[in-house]
Design an enzyme around this catalytic site. Structure first.
Site, mmCIF file in Angstrom:
data_model
loop_
_atom_site.group_PDB
_atom_site.id
_atom_site.type_symbol
_atom_site.label_atom_id
_atom_site.label_comp_id
_atom_site.label_asym_id
_atom_site.label_seq_id
_atom_site.Cartn_x
_atom_site.Cartn_y
_atom_site.Cartn_z
ATOM 1 N N LYS A 64 1.262 4.375 -2.936
ATOM 2 C CA LYS A 64 0.884 5.567 -2.728
ATOM 3 C C LYS A 64 1.859 6.551 -2.890
ATOM 4 O O LYS A 64 1.859 7.538 -3.241
ATOM 5 C CB LYS A 64 0.118 5.924 -1.223
ATOM 6 C CG LYS A 64 -1.259 5.179 -1.204
ATOM 7 C CD LYS A 64 -2.128 5.653 -1.706
ATOM 8 C CE LYS A 64 -3.732 5.239 -1.531
ATOM 9 N NZ LYS A 64 -4.721 5.644 -2.392
ATOM 10 N N TYR A 83 0.824 -1.274 -0.103
ATOM 11 C CA TYR A 83 0.064 -0.145 -0.064
ATOM 12 C C TYR A 83 0.838 1.193 -0.114
ATOM 13 O O TYR A 83 0.637 2.213 -0.847
ATOM 14 C CB TYR A 83 -0.947 0.063 1.324
ATOM 15 C CG TYR A 83 -1.844 1.151 1.560
ATOM 16 C CD1 TYR A 83 -2.982 1.175 0.689
ATOM 17 C CD2 TYR A 83 -1.080 2.291 2.154
ATOM 18 C CE1 TYR A 83 -3.644 2.609 1.018
ATOM 19 C CE2 TYR A 83 -2.019 3.259 2.321
ATOM 20 C CZ TYR A 83 -3.209 3.465 1.596
ATOM 21 O OH TYR A 83 -4.075 4.482 1.938
#
Length: 272
Positions: free
Chosen positions: A173, A169
């Protein structure tokens, strides 16, 4: 005939969480036309029913952003609906844990799931929609990112070694923020601005509650921060920034490194 005073807003991930809340707020504005993306046709139909009595015009488009063929088709579907975009909000994403699990998963294209949905999909979609952005005056691109960032493993983008949902994740990002900086540098800010934000920490969305089990910030906090980048007059002409809620912030240092930016851009073009 189109109402030329309309502002066309394309929003991905509109059927749940922050995206659904943002769609609901924007739909109260009669001068906005919404093009709302989702993956599930039933949930998209439910969203249309929910917004049916709002003054904004609403269109829906469907695609699984884990599949780059569908991402390309999504861009074509948007272009078939409108010949201009005033705001593109890249909001759809996969969190660090449930409901998408914490084990390593590859997409049909062979990419790691979180990198594919959270980064490669918005990269591919944005690049294909660039001709429509700014076609009717100044336009904005808003990337919903996170302060949860991790270095990009260029030698192991699928994270075959030392995988965790949190690391995947964070990598996705940081890639999204880095791309935002690179794209902003390539575009005339009088035509198109590009900004990214961490909307809030652990909002009470399904993704957060399934994964973390508790919330910290309210959904309203994230909604206000994102809406500010979508419509706030103070953001006119402002580009290449990262915000923590409404305050300008710094991403990880890699996002400002010209060599890393260029390397990510080249790899992204190859993968998409």
């Amino acid at each position: 005939m189109a109402r030329w005073s309309e502002r066309v807003v394309v929003l991905t991930g509109a059927t749940d969480g922050l995206g659904r809340a943002l769609a609901g707020r924007l739909a109260t504005d009669p001068q906005i036309r919404l093009v709302l993306h989702g993956r599930d046709p039933d949930r998209l139909a439910g969203l249309r029913r929910e917004l049916a009595d709002r003054p904004a015009r609403v269109d829906t488009v469907r695609a699984d952003l884990a599949d780059l063929t569908q991402v390309r088709r999504l861009a074509d579907d948007v272009a078939a609906i409108t010949d201009r975009i005033d705001v593109l909000v890249n909001n759809a994403g996969v969190g660090a844990g449930e409901p998408d699990g914490t084990t390593r998963r590859l997409t049909v294209d062979g990419n790691e799931l979180r990198f594919a949905v959270n980064y490669l999909a918005p990269f591919a979609l944005t690049q294909r929609l660039l001709p429509l952005l700014g076609a009717n005056g100044p336009a904005r691109i808003v990337n919903v990112a996170s302060i949860g960032q991790a270095p990009i493993a260029f030698d192991d983008l699928t994270l075959a070694r030392d995988y965790s949902g949190v690391r995947a994740y964070g990598q996705s990002k940081l890639a999204l923020i880095t791309y935002g900086f690179s794209l902003a540098a390539r575009l005339d800010p009088a035509r198109v601005t590009v900004n990214s934000l961490h909307p809030a920490t652990f909002m009470p969305t399904k993704m957060v509650l399934d994964s973390v089990g508790y919330s910290i910030d309210s959904l309203e906090t994230g909604l206000d921060a994102t809406d500010r980048l979508v419509r706030g007059p103070a953001l006119d002409g402002i580009t290449g920034r990262f915000y923590d809620r409404t305050a300008e912030a710094r991403a990880l240092p890699d996002a400002y490194d010209p060599e890393i930016r260029e390397r990510l851009w080249r790899i992204s073009e190859q993968l998409t």
